[in-house]
Design a protein around this motif. Structure first.
Motif, PDB file in Angstrom:
ATOM      1  N   MET A  47       8.832  -7.892  -5.727  1.00 44.77           N
ATOM      2  CA  MET A  47       7.798  -6.928  -6.115  1.00 44.77           C
ATOM      3  C   MET A  47       8.182  -6.201  -7.389  1.00 44.77           C
ATOM      4  O   MET A  47       7.363  -5.954  -8.260  1.00 44.77           O
ATOM      5  CB  MET A  47       7.625  -5.922  -4.985  1.00 44.77           C
ATOM      6  N   PRO A  52       4.902   7.058  15.753  1.00 46.24           N
ATOM      7  CA  PRO A  52       4.203   8.183  15.128  1.00 46.24           C
ATOM      8  C   PRO A  52       3.037   8.711  15.955  1.00 46.24           C
ATOM      9  O   PRO A  52       2.738   9.897  15.927  1.00 46.24           O
ATOM     10  CB  PRO A  52       3.717   7.627  13.793  1.00 46.24           C
ATOM     11  N   GLU A  53       2.352   7.845  16.666  1.00 48.59           N
ATOM     12  CA  GLU A  53       1.264   8.324  17.509  1.00 48.59           C
ATOM     13  C   GLU A  53       1.617   7.956  18.942  1.00 48.59           C
ATOM     14  O   GLU A  53       1.826   6.784  19.251  1.00 48.59           O
ATOM     15  CB  GLU A  53      -0.069   7.680  17.106  1.00 48.59           C
ATOM     16  N   PHE A  56      -6.936 -12.440  -2.379  1.00 52.49           N
ATOM     17  CA  PHE A  56      -6.992 -11.803  -3.692  1.00 52.49           C
ATOM     18  C   PHE A  56      -6.000 -12.459  -4.658  1.00 52.49           C
ATOM     19  O   PHE A  56      -6.352 -12.834  -5.774  1.00 52.49           O
ATOM     20  CB  PHE A  56      -6.687 -10.312  -3.561  1.00 52.49           C
ATOM     21  N   HIS A  57      -4.757 -12.608  -4.190  1.00 50.70           N
ATOM     22  CA  HIS A  57      -3.748 -13.161  -5.092  1.00 50.70           C
ATOM     23  C   HIS A  57      -3.991 -14.637  -5.389  1.00 50.70           C
ATOM     24  O   HIS A  57      -3.751 -15.102  -6.501  1.00 50.70           O
ATOM     25  CB  HIS A  57      -2.350 -12.923  -4.522  1.00 50.70           C
ATOM     26  N   LEU A 103      -6.502 -15.068  -8.052  1.00 46.78           N
ATOM     27  CA  LEU A 103      -5.960 -14.906  -9.405  1.00 46.78           C
ATOM     28  C   LEU A 103      -5.563 -16.272  -9.980  1.00 46.78           C
ATOM     29  O   LEU A 103      -5.755 -16.536 -11.163  1.00 46.78           O
ATOM     30  CB  LEU A 103      -4.747 -13.980  -9.398  1.00 46.78           C
ATOM     31  N   SER A 137     -13.746 -14.649  -8.941  1.00 45.63           N
ATOM     32  CA  SER A 137     -13.847 -13.199  -9.014  1.00 45.63           C
ATOM     33  C   SER A 137     -14.512 -12.622  -7.772  1.00 45.63           C
ATOM     34  O   SER A 137     -14.167 -11.528  -7.336  1.00 45.63           O
ATOM     35  CB  SER A 137     -14.565 -12.764 -10.292  1.00 45.63           C
ATOM     36  N   MET A 160     -11.826 -12.537  -5.343  1.00 36.50           N
ATOM     37  CA  MET A 160     -10.925 -11.449  -5.718  1.00 36.50           C
ATOM     38  C   MET A 160     -11.438 -10.113  -5.200  1.00 36.50           C
ATOM     39  O   MET A 160     -10.704  -9.338  -4.593  1.00 36.50           O
ATOM     40  CB  MET A 160     -10.867 -11.375  -7.248  1.00 36.50           C
ATOM     41  N   LEU A 195      -9.716  -8.042  -2.303  1.00 38.47           N
ATOM     42  CA  LEU A 195      -9.197  -6.725  -2.666  1.00 38.47           C
ATOM     43  C   LEU A 195      -9.694  -5.670  -1.692  1.00 38.47           C
ATOM     44  O   LEU A 195      -8.920  -4.843  -1.199  1.00 38.47           O
ATOM     45  CB  LEU A 195      -9.657  -6.405  -4.084  1.00 38.47           C
ATOM     46  N   LEU A 240      -7.349  -3.515   0.862  1.00 36.70           N
ATOM     47  CA  LEU A 240      -7.180  -2.070   0.668  1.00 36.70           C
ATOM     48  C   LEU A 240      -7.798  -1.250   1.798  1.00 36.70           C
ATOM     49  O   LEU A 240      -7.347  -0.159   2.096  1.00 36.70           O
ATOM     50  CB  LEU A 240      -7.787  -1.639  -0.665  1.00 36.70           C
ATOM     51  N   PHE A 241      -8.870  -1.783   2.410  1.00 35.64           N
ATOM     52  CA  PHE A 241      -9.593  -0.934   3.353  1.00 35.64           C
ATOM     53  C   PHE A 241      -9.417  -1.315   4.816  1.00 35.64           C
ATOM     54  O   PHE A 241      -9.724  -0.527   5.698  1.00 35.64           O
ATOM     55  CB  PHE A 241     -11.077  -0.889   2.996  1.00 35.64           C
ATOM     56  N   SER A 259       0.859   5.668   6.766  1.00 36.47           N
ATOM     57  CA  SER A 259       0.241   6.503   7.796  1.00 36.47           C
ATOM     58  C   SER A 259      -1.230   6.724   7.502  1.00 36.47           C
ATOM     59  O   SER A 259      -1.683   6.652   6.384  1.00 36.47           O
ATOM     60  CB  SER A 259       0.958   7.831   7.853  1.00 36.47           C
ATOM     61  N   SER A 260      -1.965   6.951   8.553  1.00 31.86           N
ATOM     62  CA  SER A 260      -3.382   7.221   8.407  1.00 31.86           C
ATOM     63  C   SER A 260      -3.771   8.210   9.481  1.00 31.86           C
ATOM     64  O   SER A 260      -3.258   8.174  10.589  1.00 31.86           O
ATOM     65  CB  SER A 260      -4.155   5.920   8.558  1.00 31.86           C
ATOM     66  N   ASP A 261      -4.700   9.094   9.157  1.00 31.01           N
ATOM     67  CA  ASP A 261      -5.142  10.072  10.161  1.00 31.01           C
ATOM     68  C   ASP A 261      -5.933   9.383  11.255  1.00 31.01           C
ATOM     69  O   ASP A 261      -6.050   9.867  12.357  1.00 31.01           O
ATOM     70  CB  ASP A 261      -6.041  11.124   9.511  1.00 31.01           C
ATOM     71  N   GLY A 277      -6.002   8.257  20.559  1.00 32.62           N
ATOM     72  CA  GLY A 277      -6.616   9.242  21.449  1.00 32.62           C
ATOM     73  C   GLY A 277      -7.804   8.659  22.189  1.00 32.62           C
ATOM     74  O   GLY A 277      -7.956   8.840  23.400  1.00 32.62           O
TER      75      GLY A 277
END
Lengths: 360, 514
Positions: free
Chosen positions: B1, B100-101, B155-156, B159, B434, B437, B441, B445-446, B479-481, B488
């Motif tokens: 990386m 963590p949770e 995604f990669h 490219l 594209s 891509m 992406l 990310l999401f 981490s994420s809320d 829960g």
């Protein structure tokens, strides 16, 4: 073809008045936000921890609510979720007002004024668009005002998402005022028809994606900048030092951890949109000039911006680059975006040179 | 990386000079200017290839290294991902409370197996991939968000698709420029182009066999206001035949609206004026007649051009080539800077010419630029006082050369349009790459990849004899809320289920609160 009717001229005039009103109200909002900082204070807890750094324990986030508390029936041992403490840092501040109610009122006033100015600003852009019957981002004046609107919109959106980010008001409003000031003085051109190169529905798609990306990248960069300041201050406090002249500012900001997270989220949220803006531009270029990529200066800088943000995202996940170094990359990435706009439009000639600036 | 990161930064840095120094291929005129103004610097830049950055070996080296490092990273990761897809979610860690949770509660009078079954149901219901441990000290492991890694890989890989598209475009694409006078035609063969650049492996022999004729060209300009003279519309009306012998069809080509014929596109890229002139030589014979395209120099179409009459003879019949060079101004104004045009439409057109005679090098056999006059061995006509002979002509005017060497009459004006004809077989590859891509992406990310474990063990409390302890814990990279909320919700759902189960099996027993 050239619809310079009286109604259109009236609309264009209205657009300018709305713009000047918006600037005036932004200025008031800015002054109110400055006053919030001036009359606010660091807050009792933060002050205590700053004087006695060793004695305080802090967490990056608020503890999450105990789960399942209201379910009827049996049970009962509910423990709050554990949160690990990585370094002893002073707690996140309470924002610009601290615990001063007077300053809090000023801060709220600033937000209300910003909202009002946002509405005027949006009205100005809409009337400008109506006066020429096209998307109002055909020259640098129009792009600048739309960009500023996107930045304020992003700020208000984050504010509406329950996040207390009023501490963003001063830097955001300052840069919005500068952008709009530059737009109405140097970049201003009367509303007019577009050059044929811009007669395309891709103008809606490509340019609006770029505008929104720019607005959010801007907020991200401001948060990143504040993160660097806060992080340095936290490091100084952890070593038992006072934290410099701006300690009162850093002390009132949220913890470095949450600033870092916020800036990352903003950048991550909008990076795909920027990717889309670049791709949409390539598709448009293919339709207009017969090649999707030709290393025109604008394309080159869009590519550089994209690569810089990609580097920032990778740095965030690379050991040795996390934290302030990644943040610096984020700032460099944003500066390439800004250069792509002002620098490339003004100093470099290329196919995107239709800023509408008077020629020298 | 870290290597990839450094290469990414290097790539961004390497692209910078390409935008600051005019590029030879894209802006030849500016590049020539730059060379003229900075001769010493230009030599250095030339050795470094800065006038053609994006084709230099060092630029290629950076992006190829980046792709090599990318391949080195992506290929093993694809393997790992495929293995992860087949594998079960990992066994529950020994101590869930360290995650963590984490939450736990005690369900009296509930059966451990029922609780585990309920946990599997709840997690499956939330579209988790679930694996259960052996009974006794039972646990359920669940994982979700495999799309994150898939998106990252897509995604990669996309490219690489982009790189392939770039290569296809450079190898097999063809582009060419052609300037066409109003009324003239063009057939798509490589010899007809003014400028033809085939890809490295493209021959130019298999061009799409279409042809077209420019019927008329229309331009509209802002007549008033601060942007006076800015064009608001260009349109070329053409008549084309898609293949030899096909019926001609009419079409309009505008900026942004190319004509497409079987994958080859015809773009309108420029336009200008062609003064129509008649040149008579010393014997009074017509030595040249016709429109001559002048090339625009600014937004108001101040244009430069040359008229050549290679077959002209002097009054005694000896060969004496005539050449004219000068300006065409659609809307003329003479100010301190000389002849300028103040508006791009031909409202007050003037042709300003000066003339040469002698050997213009047109019989030398060396190909000449049609827009330049080789005046090295020619003599400029001069007035009696020695100043160069020049004349401004309006349509219908005639300039008579000194000493009866001939004349030129300005008969009228025609328009021309410049077209770019391009075929790029890589468009599809680039577009789909594209799209992949963008989708990859967004997924990478999401989409959140997270693991949830449920462990059920007999409760060994002090007062209750029976009962189980249920633990739910979650882990997410970065981490994420939202993980807290999710854990829960799962816990709450599970609690309702275990409660219901215990009501079914033991109606008679009352609930106790420890």
């Amino acid at each position: 073809m050239n619809s310079n009717s009286l109604a259109d001229q009236t609309l264009a005039q209205l657009s300018n008045w709305l713009m000047y009103s918006a600037i005036a109200v932004y200025l008031m909002a800015f002054l109110a936000a400055c006053a919030e900082w001036a009359f606010g204070n660091t807050g009792r807890i933060a002050r205590a921890s700053a004087t006695d750094p060793a004695g305080s324990v802090a967490r990056d986030d608020e503890p999450s609510a105990p789960v399942g508390g209201t379910t009827p029936g049996s049970t009962s041992v509910l423990v709050p979720t554990s949160t690990t403490v990585r370094r002893k840092a002073p707690p996140g501040g309470h924002g610009a007002a601290g615990d001063s109610p007077r300053a809090d009122v000023l801060g709220r006033t600033s937000v209300s004024l910003t909202l009002l100015a946002f509405v005027l600003h949006a009205g100005s852009i809409v009337t400008r668009g109506l006066s020429v019957a096209r998307p109002p981002w055909g020259n640098m004046y129009e792009f600048s005002t739309a960009f500023a609107l996107a930045a304020v919109g992003a700020y208000l959106a984050v504010l509406a998402l329950r996040k207390n980010v009023r501490w963003l008001a001063v830097p955001i409003l300052l840069s919005v005022l500068l952008t709009l000031g530059l737009a109405v003085t140097i970049l201003y051109v009367d509303s007019a028809q577009l050059v044929p190169a811009l007669h395309s529905y891709w103008l809606w798609i490509h340019v609006s994606a770029a505008i929104v990306s720019g607005g959010v990248f801007h907020i991200g960069a401001v948060v990143t900048l504040l993160f660097i300041g806060r992080d340095r201050w936290e490091a100084a406090v952890a070593k038992g030092r006072a934290g410099g002249r701006l300690a009162t500012v850093w002390g009132r900001l949220p913890s470095a951890g949450s600033l870092d997270k916020l800036s990352y989220r903003l950048n991550v949220l909008v990076f795909p949109l920027w990717t889309f803006a670049v791709i949409a531009g390539a598709v448009w270029a293919e339709a207009a000039w017969g090649r999707y990529w030709g290393w025109d200066p604008k394309e080159t800088w869009a590519f550089i911006t994209w690569v810089a943000y990609a580097a920032y995202l990778h740095a965030r996940a690379t050991a040795g680059w996390k934290g302030r170094r990644a943040a610096c990359l984020g700032l460099i990435a944003f500066s390439t975006f800004v250069f792509n706009y002002y620098g490339v439009n003004i100093f470099i000639t290329g196919l995107h040179s239709y800023g509408g600036l008077p020629t020298k | 990386m870290r290597t990839a990161l450094v290469l990414l930064l290097l790539l961004a840095l390497a692209a910078v000079p390409g935008s600051l120094v005019p590029q030879q291929e894209r802006q030849p005129a500016q590049a020539a200017d730059f060379r003229r103004n900075n001769p010493d610097l230009s030599n250095v830049l030339d050795t470094l290839g800065v006038f053609n950055v994006f084709a230099t070996p060092w630029f290629a080296a950076v992006y190829l290294l980046l792709f090599v490092s990318l391949a080195g990273c992506i290929v093993p990761r694809c393997g790992q991902y495929l293995r992860a897809l087949r594998a079960h979610p990992p066994t529950a860690p020994r101590v869930l409370s360290r995650l963590p949770e984490h939450t736990y509660w005690i369900a009296p009078a509930a059966d451990a197996d029922d609780a585990l079954r309920a946990a599997v149901d709840v997690l499956r219901g939330r579209r988790f991939r679930v694996a259960a441990g052996p009974g006794g000290d039972g646990w359920v492991a669940a994982e979700k968000g495999y799309l994150r890694e898939a998106g990252n890989l897509v995604f990669h890989l996309a490219l690489f698709g982009m790189l392939v598209a770039l290569a296809i475009g450079n190898l097999f694409g063809t582009t060419g420029q052609k300037l066409i006078l109003q009324g003239d035609g063009f057939t798509n063969t490589s010899t007809q182009y003014d400028d033809f650049t085939p890809g490295t492996l493209a021959t130019g022999d298999d061009l799409e066999p279409f042809s077209f004729r420019l019927k008329s060209f229309h331009a509209a300009y802002q007549p008033t206001g601060p942007q006076r003279g800015t064009a608001s519309a260009f349109e070329a009306r053409i008549s084309y035949t898609a293949a030899e012998g096909a019926t001609p069809r009419d079409a309009r080509v505008r900026v942004n609206e190319p004509l497409e014929v079987n994958g080859t596109k015809v773009f309108l890229v420029s336009h200008g004026y062609a003064p129509v002139v008649t040149v008579r030589d010393g014997k009074g014979d017509v030595a040249w007649k016709g429109p001559v395209a002048f090339l625009p120099q600014d937004n108001n179409l101040r244009s430069v051009g040359v008229v050549k009459a290679p077959d002209a003879v002097d009054a005694k019949g000896r060969p004496d080539q005539l050449g004219f060079t000068g300006l065409f101004l659609p809307t003329v104004q003479l100010d301190a800077n000389g002849w300028v045009s103040t508006f791009p439409a031909p409202d007050d057109p003037v042709l300003v010419l000066t003339a040469y005679h002698g050997d213009l090098g047109m019989n030398s056999g060396i190909p000449q630029n049609v827009y330049q006059l080789d005046t090295e061995r020619a003599t400029q006509f001069r007035n009696a006082d020695g100043t160069p002979y020049a004349k401004a002509l309006r349509p219908g005017d005639r300039m008579t050369l000194p000493d009866g060497a001939g004349s030129l009459s300005f008969d009228g004006i025609r328009q021309w349009a410049g077209f770019q004809v391009a075929r790029d077989p890589s468009n599809g590859t680039a577009l789909w790459s594209s799209v992949a891509m963008g989708a990859g992406l967004c997924a990478s990310l999401f989409v959140r990849r997270r693991r949830v474990w449920v462990r059920v063990r007999p409760h060994t409390g002090t007062d209750t004899s029976s009962g189980i302890e249920i633990e739910v814990a979650g882990l997410e990279r970065g981490s994420s809320d939202r993980l807290g909320e999710e854990v829960g919700e799962i816990a709450a759902e599970l609690r309702v289920r275990t409660l219901a189960a215990c009501h079914d099996t033991s109606n008679s027993r009352t609930q106790e609160r420890p």
